[in-house]
Enzyme design. Structure first.
Site, PDB file in Angstrom:
ATOM      1  N   SER A  10      -0.260   5.148  -5.039  1.00  0.00           N
ATOM      2  CA  SER A  10      -0.958   3.943  -4.586  1.00  0.00           C
ATOM      3  C   SER A  10      -0.135   2.725  -4.987  1.00  0.00           C
ATOM      4  O   SER A  10       0.782   2.826  -5.792  1.00  0.00           O
ATOM      5  CB  SER A  10      -2.333   3.854  -5.240  1.00  0.00           C
ATOM      6  N   LYS A  11      -0.502   1.576  -4.441  1.00  0.00           N
ATOM      7  CA  LYS A  11       0.232   0.344  -4.764  1.00  0.00           C
ATOM      8  C   LYS A  11       0.229   0.141  -6.273  1.00  0.00           C
ATOM      9  O   LYS A  11       1.239  -0.163  -6.884  1.00  0.00           O
ATOM     10  CB  LYS A  11      -0.435  -0.860  -4.076  1.00  0.00           C
ATOM     11  N   ARG A  12      -0.948   0.346  -6.881  1.00  0.00           N
ATOM     12  CA  ARG A  12      -1.071   0.120  -8.319  1.00  0.00           C
ATOM     13  C   ARG A  12      -0.209   1.131  -9.086  1.00  0.00           C
ATOM     14  O   ARG A  12       0.547   0.769  -9.978  1.00  0.00           O
ATOM     15  CB  ARG A  12      -2.539   0.243  -8.728  1.00  0.00           C
TER      16      ARG A  12
END
Ligand code: GLU
Length: 499
Positions: free
Chosen positions: A266-268
């Site tokens: 994920s982006k995070r």
């Protein structure tokens, strides 16, 4: 691409923040390929999206690449000071400095009617999008301004009406390319809309700038993340429009990086920067080793690689289509193997900055801060270390002068305090006989073992506790060796006196 073409690859980040794991993998893959083929590695800064620029990002990208040992032959580099410089004969390598070049190529396409100015307002485009959504149509520009007459265009431009330039995509036919990792990728042109190549601020879009630069910079292979696969047909159409297909680079998209659940990071999860790993105390060679294996499989049992070995063994055929799993436990393991292999001198140099930040080190007596002392400590911690931040962390008793131990801490099984005291005294007496010059690990070990005879625990346990004040620690021999003769005897004496 012709086979005899010189290998020239580029890493082309946008300066929008830190260099993240995905970016490092792309940079590294380009670098390994270039070095493996004796080609050139270029760093180009793609800063045409002016809204996303982050001050200082280019410097930080370069710093992270330098730290990781990814060297460039051409492009944007650091001059060792605060600012950046550029080297190479295909410059400038910063896209915002190439505006005039892009303008020329855009004008050429417009002249040849392969592109056209578009005056549609953002309101119109918004309405169009809503309409398409309502009708369950694929979103995309409807070609409205394709139909404008030359007079209309001229007068709008004369009136200073803001506009973009769009590339005219044919409504029929397909665009095909043979990706070196993903194989044949074919897209029907009708699903591609007339995409923007020049924005109203006079800057080119990524697609145009990337194609023009890859061509002018004679790029032979484009290695980039799989998220760019969808852009590639647009790029190919541009190569065709310019008549550059003969020299078109080979495309090689790298599979996504996955998390432990085999889902795309994920982006995070993916926004872990290289600088974070550096600050956490991972050796650069370990991170590089770990990242390299996210992209390709050496197809042997070998798991630990130096940069030289990675270069030597890299090949496009080894890139796997399924994404590599980003597993921090694996990084820790790889890192531990690299640390074990390091010379103590190198480990000292690399870990000292981390140690110097620790309170327990700052507060330590001067004789525990010497290179000699720290190197001895590293000698015994090296086997169990996963990152530089761990130096001394679990063995702070080395740096502290007031070790508190009580009788319970020093008791071996169900022995009595008098036994503890007697054994400590025995340990003290034999150690005292070892002179300063003979205070070596082997001597300390053989002396204590001999004194303990077949009752090892009775002697070694209280001695170890007296030296460390801890339930767990390295062996008493190692601890005594690092602490030195004087301090070791002092600690044992203090323990004896406390009983
Ligand atoms: N500027 C793009 C990026 O930020 C480069 C993509 C490419 O390599 O073509 O990743």
């Amino acid at each position: 691409m012709k086979n005899n073409k010189e290998v020239r690859v580029r890493f082309a980040p946008s300066p929008t923040g830190e260099l993240h794991i995905g970016g490092l993998r792309t940079a590294l893959t380009n670098f390994l390929f270039a070095r493996n083929k004796g080609g050139k590695m270029i760093l180009r800064i793609e800063d045409t999206d002016r809204n996303r620029l982050v001050e200082g990002a280019t410097d930080r990208i370069i710093e992270a690449m330098n730290w990781a040992g990814i060297e460039i032959d051409e492009g944007v580099c650091s001059d060792g000071g605060e600012s950046t410089c550029q080297k190479g004969e295909f410059g400038p390598y910063v896209q915002s400095e190439r505006k005039g070049i892009y303008q020329k190529y855009v004008d050429k396409l417009v002249e040849e009617k392969k592109a056209y100015p578009c005056f549609c307002s953002s309101e119109r485009l918004e309405e169009m999008r809503e309409e398409q959504m309502k009708n369950k149509q694929a979103p995309g520009y409807d070609g409205h301004c394709r139909e404008l007459s030359q007079e209309e265009v001229d007068s709008k431009i004369k009136n200073g009406e803001p506009h973009v330039v769009r590339f005219k995509v044919s409504d029929s036919g397909t665009t095909l390319h043979n990706d070196l990792v993903f194989g044949k990728i074919e897209v029907e042109n009708r699903v591609l809309d007339d995409f923007v190549i020049m924005k109203s601020d006079g800057f080119p879009t990524y697609h145009l700038a990337c194609v023009v630069d890859d061509h002018l910079m004679k790029i032979s292979h484009v290695f980039r993340g799989a998220e760019w696969i969808a852009s590639t047909p647009k790029h190919i159409l541009l190569y065709e429009a310019f008549g550059w297909t003969d020299e078109m680079p080979s495309f090689c998209h790298m599979p996504s990086i996955l998390n432990k659940n085999k889902k795309k990071l994920s982006k995070r999860e993916g926004s872990v920067s290289v600088a974070d790993f550096k600050n956490e105390g991972y050796p650069p060679e370990a991170l590089v080793n770990f990242i390299a294996l996210l992209g390709w499989n050496p197809k042997t049992e070998q798991e630990i690689f130096s940069m030289e070995e990675l270069i030597d063994q890299f090949s496009i055929e080894k890139i796997h289509r399924a994404g590599g799993v980003f597993d921090l436990d694996r990084l820790a393991w790889i890192s531990a193997q690299h640390i074990k292999k390091m010379s103590t001198e190198d480990l000292y140099v690399q870990s000292l900055p981390f140690l110097e930040k620790k309170e327990f080190f700052k507060n330590a007596a001067e004789n525990r801060k010497t290179k000699d002392f720290v190197k001895k400590l590293l000698e015994i911690e090296k086997e169990r270390m996963e990152k530089f931040t761990q130096v001394g962390e679990k063995n702070q008793f080395f740096f502290s002068d007031d070790i508190e131990v009580n009788a319970d801490d020093m008791r071996w099984k169900d022995s009595k305090d008098t036994d503890t005291k007697e054994n400590l005294q025995k340990g003290f007496d034999v150690l005292e006989k070892i002179g300063e010059d003979d205070w070596k690990l082997e001597n300390i070990e053989s002396t204590l073992l001999e004194a303990a005879g077949d009752k090892r625990g009775d002697l070694l346990f209280p001695v170890r506790a007296a030296l460390t004040g801890q339930k767990r620690s390295p062996s008493p021999f190692q601890v005594a060796w690092v602490l030195g003769r004087e301090e070791s005897l002092k600690r044992i004496k203090k323990a004896i006196d406390s009983l």
